[in-house]
Design an enzyme around this catalytic site. Structure first.
Site, PDB file in Angstrom:
ATOM      1  NE  ARG A 137      -4.122  -1.956   1.696  1.00  0.00           N
ATOM      2  CZ  ARG A 137      -4.167  -3.077   2.402  1.00  0.00           C
ATOM      3  NH1 ARG A 137      -3.336  -3.242   3.409  1.00  0.00           N
ATOM      4  NH2 ARG A 137      -5.027  -4.010   2.116  1.00  0.00           N
TER       5      ARG A 137
ATOM      6  CE  LYS B 282       0.686  14.013 -14.699  1.00  0.00           C
ATOM      7  NZ  LYS B 282       0.513  14.547 -16.061  1.00  0.00           N
TER       8      LYS B 282
ATOM      9  CD  GLU C 285       8.405  16.938 -21.833  1.00  0.00           C
ATOM     10  OE1 GLU C 285       7.862  17.977 -21.402  1.00  0.00           O
ATOM     11  OE2 GLU C 285       7.739  15.948 -22.218  1.00  0.00           O
TER      12      GLU C 285
ATOM     13  CE  LYS D  73       6.448  17.788 -13.219  1.00  0.00           C
ATOM     14  NZ  LYS D  73       6.617  16.668 -14.099  1.00  0.00           N
TER      15      LYS D  73
ATOM     16  CD  GLU E 210      -2.530  16.477 -16.134  1.00  0.00           C
ATOM     17  OE1 GLU E 210      -1.442  15.976 -15.827  1.00  0.00           O
ATOM     18  OE2 GLU E 210      -3.111  16.273 -17.200  1.00  0.00           O
TER      19      GLU E 210
ATOM     20  NE  ARG F 228       1.642  17.137 -12.839  1.00  0.00           N
ATOM     21  CZ  ARG F 228       2.219  16.299 -11.985  1.00  0.00           C
ATOM     22  NH1 ARG F 228       1.788  16.244 -10.741  1.00  0.00           N
ATOM     23  NH2 ARG F 228       3.222  15.530 -12.350  1.00  0.00           N
TER      24      ARG F 228
ATOM     25  CG  ASN G  11      -0.472  17.420 -20.446  1.00  0.00           C
ATOM     26  OD1 ASN G  11       0.519  16.748 -20.173  1.00  0.00           O
ATOM     27  ND2 ASN G  11      -1.599  17.341 -19.778  1.00  0.00           N
TER      28      ASN G  11
ATOM     29  CG  HIS H 113       2.917  16.638 -23.805  1.00  0.00           C
ATOM     30  ND1 HIS H 113       3.696  17.760 -23.792  1.00  0.00           N
ATOM     31  CD2 HIS H 113       3.625  15.688 -23.148  1.00  0.00           C
ATOM     32  CE1 HIS H 113       4.828  17.504 -23.139  1.00  0.00           C
ATOM     33  NE2 HIS H 113       4.814  16.250 -22.742  1.00  0.00           N
TER      34      HIS H 113
ATOM     35  CG  HIS I  92       0.770  12.032 -25.694  1.00  0.00           C
ATOM     36  ND1 HIS I  92       0.086  12.491 -24.588  1.00  0.00           N
ATOM     37  CD2 HIS I  92       2.005  11.708 -25.264  1.00  0.00           C
ATOM     38  CE1 HIS I  92       0.896  12.450 -23.546  1.00  0.00           C
ATOM     39  NE2 HIS I  92       2.064  11.975 -23.919  1.00  0.00           N
TER      40      HIS I  92
ATOM     41  CG  HIS J  51       7.794  12.129 -24.736  1.00  0.00           C
ATOM     42  ND1 HIS J  51       6.438  12.034 -24.919  1.00  0.00           N
ATOM     43  CD2 HIS J  51       7.974  13.109 -23.812  1.00  0.00           C
ATOM     44  CE1 HIS J  51       5.819  12.896 -24.140  1.00  0.00           C
ATOM     45  NE2 HIS J  51       6.734  13.566 -23.462  1.00  0.00           N
TER      46      HIS J  51
HETATM   47  N1  GLY Z   1       5.165  15.568 -17.377  1.00  0.00           N
HETATM   48  C1  GLY Z   1       3.957  16.237 -17.127  1.00  0.00           C
HETATM   49  C2  GLY Z   1       3.541  16.242 -15.714  1.00  0.00           C
HETATM   50  O1  GLY Z   1       4.305  15.836 -14.855  1.00  0.00           O
HETATM   51  O2  GLY Z   1       2.445  16.641 -15.409  1.00  0.00           O
END
Ligand code: GLY
Length: 355
Positions: free
Chosen positions: A117, A139, A181, A230, A240, A244, A248, A251, A255, A268
């Site tokens: 957990r 993430k 990025e 960040k 997000e 957040r 993107n 992206h 993507h 990427h």
């Molecule tokens: N790489 C995008 C984020 O961490 O939200």
């Protein structure tokens, strides 16, 4: 040596990010000093293991080597890591150390978030992309046959140790992927709500050669800037729900390209850059930015010599964008530039998107 700190507003989650260029032989001790755990395992990328296992000097029986490539971020390897942790008798007080790029960090983080957990994990990013983006913010994920990152958690690391020396051996394609990025952060800086004015776009323009030559001090400064941005975003919106989403930028289209190309051929970051070029054009057509700003952004991108990716049929790209988990049911969200280093989220129906 620089120490930054994540302080997530909505929950008491704080952790440090250490950025330095110390001799790598000290890294293991630096991590152990901070860890306060009894026991641990190390999930490490195969390439990094081949290059650095001697100098990092982790005991053999604690090491789980992960082959390189996005394809390895799968449920089988997730299960193998859990079994390896069980075999090593990890308890709730112990930790998983992730040494590698985004794939290792996401996978080991996901394993840590579900093992008993949730146990601690420590990020040791070794690619530019992981150093500037994916190692911070919590993430974690694995990929499935239905798409990338569709199974995962928001689960913050216990600490992040960034040592810029790892980047010396990073191959140029992976380095450029990280740069994709990095330029993204330049274009979104003023929307990140960071209380320090960094002027990342100016820094990038002024340091193209130094960055491409991997000047260690310039890279340290660059990583610090990206991580400050960040942190600022993640502190305000860990899950997000709103802000957040600006991370993107580039992206949505990027993507879709990655998916069409089956995650092969282009990295990427290269696809994200193509996505940024797409939204620049789209925002210009919509009158959200002027010609001068569009040119400024395109000019900065061109200085880093990213590869040109062939165009694909708009219908195909649209279909994939709609199936992206970040898209709503009837619309597609794009983060668009609106002025110098500022972006905003906008929703569109398919027929409103022009290629
Ligand atoms: N790489 C995008 C984020 O961490 O939200």
């Amino acid at each position: 040596m620089c120490r930054l700190e994540v302080n997530i507003e909505s929950s008491p989650k704080n952790y440090p990010i250490f950025i330095n260029n110390h001799n790598l032989e000290f890294l293991r001790e630096e991590i152990f000093k901070y860890m306060d755990s009894q026991n641990y395992i190390v999930v490490i990328s195969q390439k990094v293991f081949q290059l650095y296992s001697k100098i990092l000097n982790f005991p053999k029986e604690k090491i789980f080597i992960l082959k390189d490539g996005e394809r390895e971020k799968n449920i089988k390897n997730y299960a193998k890591i859990l079994e390896f942790a069980l075999k090593n008798h990890l308890t709730r007080n112990d930790a998983i150390i992730a040494v590698g790029g985004g794939v290792v960090g996401d996978l080991a983080g996901f394993a840590a978030s579900t093992y008993m957990r949730g146990i601690k994990y420590i990020q040791v990013p070794t690619t530019l992309l992981a150093c500037t983006d994916s190692s911070v913010g919590g993430k974690t994920a694995i990929d499935t046959s239905y798409g990338k990152n569709l199974v995962g958690t928001f689960y913050q690391p216990h600490a992040v140790f960034i040592n810029v020396n790892f980047l010396k051996t990073l191959d140029i394609r992976q380095f450029k992927s990280g740069l994709g990025e990095v330029v993204k952060y330049g274009f979104i800086e003023k929307s990140c709500g960071c209380n320090e004015e960094l002027n990342l776009m100016n820094f990038l323009n002024a340091n193209v050669e130094n960055i491409l030559n991997k000047d260690i001090l310039v890279l340290s400064e660059l990583i610090q800037m990206c991580i400050k941005l960040k942190i600022s975003v993640v502190n305000q919106d860990e899950r997000e729900k709103g802000l957040r989403k600006i991370l993107n930028y580039g992206h949505t289209y990027g993507h879709a390209l990655e998916k069409i190309l089956n995650f092969k051929r282009y990295t990427h970051g290269e696809c994200v850059v193509q996505g940024i070029l797409f939204v620049l054009e789209f925002a210009f057509k919509l009158g959200k930015i002027d010609k001068e700003y569009k040119f400024l952004c395109e000019d900065l991108i061109s200085k880093f010599n990213f590869p040109k990716i062939p165009k694909f049929p708009p219908k195909k790209i649209l279909e994939i964008m709609k199936s992206d988990k970040k898209a709503g049911n009837d619309y597609i969200t794009f983060i668009l530039p609106i002025e110098f280093a500022k972006v905003e989220a906008f929703k569109f129906n398919d027929n409103e998107i022009s290629f």
